[in-house]
Design an enzyme around this catalytic site. Structure first.
Site, short mmCIF file in Angstrom:
data_model
loop_
_atom_site.label_atom_id
_atom_site.label_comp_id
_atom_site.label_asym_id
_atom_site.label_seq_id
_atom_site.Cartn_x
_atom_site.Cartn_y
_atom_site.Cartn_z
N ASP A 162 0.86 -1.18 0.00
CA ASP A 162 0.00 0.00 0.00
C ASP A 162 0.90 1.24 0.00
O ASP A 162 2.13 1.16 0.17
CB ASP A 162 -0.99 -0.01 1.18
CG ASP A 162 -2.22 0.84 0.86
OD1 ASP A 162 -2.16 1.67 -0.05
OD2 ASP A 162 -3.25 0.66 1.54
C1 NOJ Z 1 -4.09 3.90 -0.04
C2 NOJ Z 1 -5.24 2.96 0.08
O1 NOJ Z 1 -5.19 2.28 1.32
C3 NOJ Z 1 -5.31 1.93 -1.02
O2 NOJ Z 1 -6.52 1.23 -0.90
C4 NOJ Z 1 -5.18 2.57 -2.37
O3 NOJ Z 1 -5.23 1.59 -3.37
C5 NOJ Z 1 -3.86 3.33 -2.43
N1 NOJ Z 1 -3.85 4.34 -1.40
C6 NOJ Z 1 -3.62 3.96 -3.79
O4 NOJ Z 1 -4.50 5.00 -4.02
#
Ligand code: NOJ
Length: 721
Positions: free
Chosen positions: A264
């Protein structure tokens, strides 16, 4: 490790020419800063592309930008390795469908797959190769803002949702390449964050992990999901981004997952904040050991991996393994043959059909919970449409609206004016989302007095739910409640439409004073026409809640799959489980929802009432539409194991189905059952199937009063399943 046989000659040849920095570049994913879904990074991704120090970009959209970035990668970087592009295409790309928590209420696997396929078609033509979806974190805490992204409180529903979404996103194009790779997230137990506080610890037992949080991911892996994203959180003290046992052990070795593991956003560096890595090199080493292939938007892989290599904390072979996996993914997506694949493909011919599907998805997701005196379908000649959500083109799209544009939304005002062309539809906003507006309430009350009926659309704006949007008071803002109170006092029958992205705690007077009550969700680009279809009767509502609605925040989490206690709830016994100051049951239960038709069920029948542990049988029930309109009934199949070695949930969802019935029509619904469906994890977490009775429940919701029961006996246990 990827075996050498799986790495193509082309990938091997590219890798043979790569420097360490270029290899690590393939493992680095950067945002270009257009769509912010986390803290901005220090680099200009374009410089990094030229230097071969980035392998993929996220949150980029715009065909020209993507084409240019790709051109730089393939024409101006030393080795010309193509990039891939990722984006959170969560519930539509340009045509926005209901938020996932809403669409899950359709309980329609085919719909879930079709909307994902349409999202993929749109994203593909914008040059996107990977969506960070489906989000399949079972969520039972309405304080957690991210509850909107999943399919609700139940593991089976999330697993079925995962399967359908992966099939839809990853469907092949005419040339046989998958259009959009799915990245299932967030592995795992993110839904269990403490107090619903985003990014907080998740302290769950091994049993709950295996019974609740992991099954949706297992389903995604069984559907060949291309990628998986570990959760930001730590699970019982082990940060998921560094969780070797669950990622390398369970996911890769036990489940055989050979796709990409994409961290993430900034999560690898954040291992330092978790307090499990002292520096970027340690963070990078932990993540790589655990199985992470791509570092999304952190400095850990680019800066930390070379140091970790020098320290001997990681090996070149481990780095090569991750690089091979990334390059194999690019090859599988056809990017070595055509790096511009998809960008600008003309999909205009299908636009009307995609918007029609958005409208269909919205109609099938909006849940009707009350319809007193057959208030709906609305027959009023004059309708006062009131509330800030009735004219909220951006907000009706909900969180994570990808490239969806508010300018392309059809609002509720527009939808009702089109759908009730023969009636007079007045509109008064009444208030802003969280603040009064001058004269707003007076205008609204005047409108209500002049009309035969009121449609009151209140709820949340899109930013009130989603990532980093946890709330201790998941309630309707006071300004909107003041508006509702004044409108109710005008004395006209009110259809209350809650436009929300999560269950909210509602005051009794608000619920009790409404003649009809709908959960409209943030239902996407076509929310207006979809709601009009339901209110006018052009569409008979068929959605059911995929998540329980607590009566108070303090009741959270409340869900149907709770385990029994030694002192089961008994309203007449003060020493039974429950609360002094709140009811035991939720305000609305999982599965609740009605339509304009009425159904009856015959008694449940089993082809065999006793089976051995290898056997299958079928449960049958007749369903009749006893009304004068066609309608769709949803039936849920739950099970309860009343005596087992460990406590089993009060109800476990095993299946659901929908049937469409003409007026007066009867049909037989059948559920096929295997004895092994009733095995469970014993006290050592080993699968076990006992001799004895399983109670099977079929009904329209998880409420006891909606369920019929029959017993199935399994006759030749106890043995291992
Ligand atoms: C953080 C989020 O937790 C995740 O779900 C997402 O895909 C990423 N950012 C990218 O935007």
């Amino acid at each position: 490790m990827m075996s050498r046989a799986e790495v193509s000659a082309r990938v091997r040849a590219v890798m043979a020419r790569m420097t360490l920095a270029e290899k690590i570049g393939q493992l680095s994913m950067l945002a270009d800063g257009l769509v912010e879904t986390g803290p901005p990074g220090p680099h200009n991704p374009f410089t990094m592309i030229l230097e071969g120090r980035v392998g993929s970009l996220l949150n980029v959209w715009g065909r020209d930008l993507i084409r240019e970035a790709q051109r730089k990668a393939v024409e101006e970087s030393r080795l010309g390795v193509p990039l891939f592009f990722g984006l959170d295409v969560v519930h539509g790309h340009r045509s926005i469908h209901p938020v996932p928590l809403g669409e899950a209420c359709a309980f329609d696997r085919e719909l879930w797959e079709q909307t994902a396929r349409d999202s993929a078609i749109e994203a593909f033509s914008d040059g996107i190769h990977m969506t960070f979806a489906p989000m399949i974190d079972v969520a039972r805490d309405i304080r957690w803002g991210r509850i909107v992204e999943c399919a609700g409180e139940d593991p089976y529903v999330n697993a079925e949702f995962a399967r359908a979404r992966v099939r839809g996103y990853q469907a092949a194009d005419a040339e046989g390449f998958m259009r959009l790779a799915a990245c299932a997230k967030h592995f795992c137990a993110y839904g269990a964050v403490l107090a619903g506080r985003d990014y907080a610890e998740a302290d769950v037992s091994e049993r709950t992990l295996h019974e609740v949080y992991l099954p949706p991911f297992k389903a995604a892996v069984e559907e060949s999901v291309a990628a998986i994203m570990p959760a930001f959180v730590d699970v019982a003290g082990v940060a998921m981004t560094a969780h070797e046992k669950l990622m390398r052990g369970l996911l890769r070795t036990q489940w055989g997952f050979d796709g990409l593991i994409v961290s993430d956003y900034n999560a690898v560096s954040e291992l330092m904040n978790h307090g499990v890595a002292a520096d970027l090199a340690e963070a990078a080493a932990l993540a790589l050991h655990a199985g992470v292939d791509i570092d999304m938007m952190s400095e850990a892989f680019p800066q930390g991996l070379p140091v970790a290599l020098e320290r001997g904390a990681v090996s070149l072979e481990q780095i090569d393994d991750a690089v091979a996996r990334v390059l194999a993914f690019k090859e599988r997506m056809g990017l070595f043959d055509d790096p511009y694949r998809g960008i600008g493909v003309d999909i205009s011919a299908g636009r009307a059909a995609r918007r029609a599907l958005s409208r269909e998805a919205a109609r099938r997701s909006i849940v009707l919970l009350r319809n007193e005196d057959a208030m709906l379908p609305l027959r009023a000649k004059s309708i006062a449409l009131i509330g800030p959500l009735a004219d909220a083109p951006e907000d009706q799209l909900g969180a994570w609206a990808s490239a969806g544009a508010g300018a392309e939304s059809i609002t509720i005002v527009e939808g009702l004016r089109r759908g009730f062309a023969g009636a007079h539809v007045s509109f008064a906003r009444g208030c802003a989302f969280t603040a009064p507006i001058d004269g707003g309430v007076d205008d609204a009350v005047m409108g209500a007095r002049d009309a035969d009926a009121v449609v009151l659309c209140i709820g949340e704006d899109r930013l009130s739910t989603g990532e980093a949007a946890s709330r201790t008071k998941p309630e309707i803002p006071a300004a909107q409640l003041d508006l509702a109170r004044a409108v109710y006092a005008a004395g006209k029958p009110v259809v209350l439409v809650l436009c929300v992205s999560r269950p909210l705690v509602l005051p009794d007077w608000l619920v009790d004073g409404a003649r009809a009550l709908l959960i409209g969700w943030h239902a996407g680009s076509e929310m207006g026409p979809a709601l009009a279809d339901i209110l006018s009767g052009a569409f008979n509502p068929s959605a059911r809640l995929c998540v329980s609605w607590p009566t108070t925040t303090g009741q959270t989490p409340v869900f149907f799959g709770m385990r029994p206690t030694g002192r089961p709830h008994d309203p007449n016994n003060g020493w039974s489980t429950g609360f002094l100051d709140a009811p035991y049951a939720p305000r609305f239960s999982f599965g609740e929802g009605i339509g304009y038709a009425h159904f009856t069920r015959g008694s449940l029948r089993l082809d065999e009432a006793t089976i051995n542990r290898h056997a299958v049988t079928t449960l049958r029930v007749d369903v009749t539409n006893v009304s004068e309109v066609p309608g769709v009934e949803t039936l849920f199949l739950f099970a309860r194991d009343p005596v087992a070695q460990v406590t089993r949930p009060l109800l476990e969802l095993k299946d659901f189905t929908k049937v469409a019935l003409a007026p007066g029509e009867t049909t037989q619904v059948s559920f096929s059952l295997r004895a092994s469906d009733f095995s469970y994890l014993d006290s050592e977490l080993q699968p076990r199937l006992d001799n004895g009775v399983i109670r099977l429940f079929v009904g329209a919701s998880a409420r006891a009063s909606d369920l019929d029961c029959i017993e199935l006996t399994i006759a030749d246990g106890p043995r291992e399943a």
